[in-house]
Design an enzyme around this catalytic site. Sequence first.
Site, mmCIF file in Angstrom:
data_model
loop_
_atom_site.group_PDB
_atom_site.id
_atom_site.type_symbol
_atom_site.label_atom_id
_atom_site.label_comp_id
_atom_site.label_asym_id
_atom_site.label_seq_id
_atom_site.Cartn_x
_atom_site.Cartn_y
_atom_site.Cartn_z
ATOM 1 N N ASP A 113 0.797 -1.231 0.000
ATOM 2 C CA ASP A 113 0.000 0.000 0.000
ATOM 3 C C ASP A 113 0.826 1.275 0.000
ATOM 4 O O ASP A 113 1.918 1.332 0.543
ATOM 5 C CB ASP A 113 -0.977 0.016 1.199
ATOM 6 C CG ASP A 113 -0.321 -0.317 2.536
ATOM 7 O OD1 ASP A 113 0.664 -1.075 2.556
ATOM 8 O OD2 ASP A 113 -0.790 0.187 3.571
ATOM 9 N N HIS B 132 7.381 8.310 5.050
ATOM 10 C CA HIS B 132 6.074 8.982 5.181
ATOM 11 C C HIS B 132 6.136 10.466 4.821
ATOM 12 O O HIS B 132 5.095 11.122 4.773
ATOM 13 C CB HIS B 132 5.432 8.820 6.572
ATOM 14 C CG HIS B 132 4.954 7.425 6.854
ATOM 15 N ND1 HIS B 132 3.913 7.138 7.710
ATOM 16 C CD2 HIS B 132 5.365 6.226 6.368
ATOM 17 C CE1 HIS B 132 3.724 5.821 7.751
ATOM 18 N NE2 HIS B 132 4.611 5.252 6.940
ATOM 19 N N GLU C 190 -0.662 -2.471 4.957
ATOM 20 C CA GLU C 190 0.249 -2.474 6.105
ATOM 21 C C GLU C 190 0.055 -1.229 6.959
ATOM 22 O O GLU C 190 0.174 -1.264 8.174
ATOM 23 C CB GLU C 190 1.712 -2.566 5.641
ATOM 24 C CG GLU C 190 2.702 -2.846 6.765
ATOM 25 C CD GLU C 190 2.957 -1.660 7.690
ATOM 26 O OE1 GLU C 190 3.015 -1.866 8.921
ATOM 27 O OE2 GLU C 190 3.089 -0.525 7.193
ATOM 28 N N GLU C 191 -0.261 -0.110 6.298
ATOM 29 C CA GLU C 191 -0.374 1.164 7.023
ATOM 30 C C GLU C 191 -1.693 1.270 7.785
ATOM 31 O O GLU C 191 -1.948 2.269 8.440
ATOM 32 C CB GLU C 191 -0.243 2.345 6.053
ATOM 33 C CG GLU C 191 1.037 2.351 5.210
ATOM 34 C CD GLU C 191 2.267 2.801 5.985
ATOM 35 O OE1 GLU C 191 2.131 3.106 7.191
ATOM 36 O OE2 GLU C 191 3.351 2.832 5.382
ATOM 37 N N ARG D 5 17.542 -5.810 15.050
ATOM 38 C CA ARG D 5 17.698 -6.028 16.470
ATOM 39 C C ARG D 5 17.063 -7.364 16.823
ATOM 40 O O ARG D 5 15.943 -7.641 16.390
ATOM 41 C CB ARG D 5 16.977 -4.890 17.193
ATOM 42 C CG ARG D 5 17.224 -4.814 18.641
ATOM 43 C CD ARG D 5 16.517 -3.623 19.255
ATOM 44 N NE ARG D 5 16.829 -3.653 20.657
ATOM 45 C CZ ARG D 5 17.931 -3.130 21.192
ATOM 46 N NH1 ARG D 5 18.779 -2.455 20.445
ATOM 47 N NH2 ARG D 5 18.181 -3.259 22.475
HETATM 48 ZN ZN LIG Z 1 4.890 3.266 6.666
HETATM 49 ZN ZN LIG Z 2 6.192 0.727 5.625
#
Ligand SMILES: [Zn+2]
Ligand SMILES: [Zn+2]
Length: 440
Positions: free
Chosen positions: A101, A402, A167-168, A212
């Site tokens: 997306d 973003h 995903e967002e 990590r």
């Molecule tokens: Zn994002």
């Molecule tokens: Zn992302």
Amino acid sequence: MTRVLPALFLLAVASAAHAEITPAELDRAASALQPRVIEWRRDFHRHPELANREFRTSARVAEHLRSLGLEVRTGIAHTGVAAVIEGGRPGPTILLRADMDGLPVTERTDVPFRSVATGEFRGQTVGVMHACGHDGHMAILMGAAEILVRMRDRLPGRILLVFQPAEEGAPDGERGGAPLMIEEGLLDIAKPEAAFGLHLMSSLNTGTIGLRAGPFMAGSDFFQITVTGRQSHGSRPWNSVDPVVVASEIVGALQTIVSRELDITKQPAVITVGAFRAGVRHNIIPQSAELLGTIRTFSPEMRAQVIDRIGALATGIAAAHGATAEFTTAPHPNPVLVNDPSLTARVLPSLEAVVGRDNVRTTTLQTVAEDFAHIAQAVPSVYYFVGITPKGQDPATAPDNHADLFYVDEDGIAVGLRSLLHVAVDYLSTRASEQTTKGN
Ligand SMILES: [Zn+2]
Ligand SMILES: [Zn+2]
């Protein structure tokens, strides 16, 4: 000895018939395919689509996978796509994931393949941009798929390719993303024993990888507090129960949860009120006020403590003023993204082989969330960041993921492709040989 010798003999015969896929071979294949990967990425970049609306995007992905001769599943969690590469040799199953997306961001870069797309977000027409690098993630996984299909006779095990929508976050009132794909049977298509994903990140220079072991990216919860008081004329506040003043006090009090109540030597946490909505006119004390915020935590215990304390402070403060407060969190929060420690240790040499030991960095805990965390909850996983800020530029000054100026150095996409290939093939090869040894 007598038991070992036939095993060694069989292995020798097997490897003569099926030479191992070598790292050099993967690198050569990746660099040969790089121009097409970039073409795909630019095409996606020019045509971004918002969460759960990835119609053209998923059709492109499916078309590519079909062209490789794969059986393709579409329409999982609205627009999700999945396919399985069956290796020609026995071995385990792994999952590789890319997200699809774009974001409601109007692009301001001057790249020739800049997006001028628009979409609808919360009832408004907005610019749409691949401002989080998901265009690159898809192109990388399409490239990896093509290369691995070509080598499939020598590939041990199988690979579940996952192209995930939203995903967002799904649009208001809809569900989507990784949790919905899992609910709709993603992990039944082929049961993976390990899952891998990557994210292009502006906070790292090209040629570096960050990750990590253990908790890596925060769990995130959306919360809402609605304070209800009594409306009155702004000139006669004694006739009101002023929800603006009460909500202001709540915002202030929430700052003490992290600073005064949590044991921050264990993990950090974040509570942010991002929206404060109340009133329509300067001389009307409104009936209610609304706070919208986000919680970021790194353990279920601390998350529970934060949620408990926000609720107690909000309702207690409101009650003290004769108002009421309703505190709610959204269902289906993103859990903490945990990199399986032993799996992380296992794939580290593969990542180091791609960018060099010094260029694989242990990052700090990341307070951003990522819905790959749902996959990582179900399957031992490793998720890592791939740098895309050009060498020589300070990543601290680069436009963030973003941002409307978010920029991907496409050399970073090459690193993404090579790293995913190395991680997948190294993992499958070493696990397959362990299984063969055990079998004998
Ligand atoms: Zn994002
Ligand atoms: Zn992302």
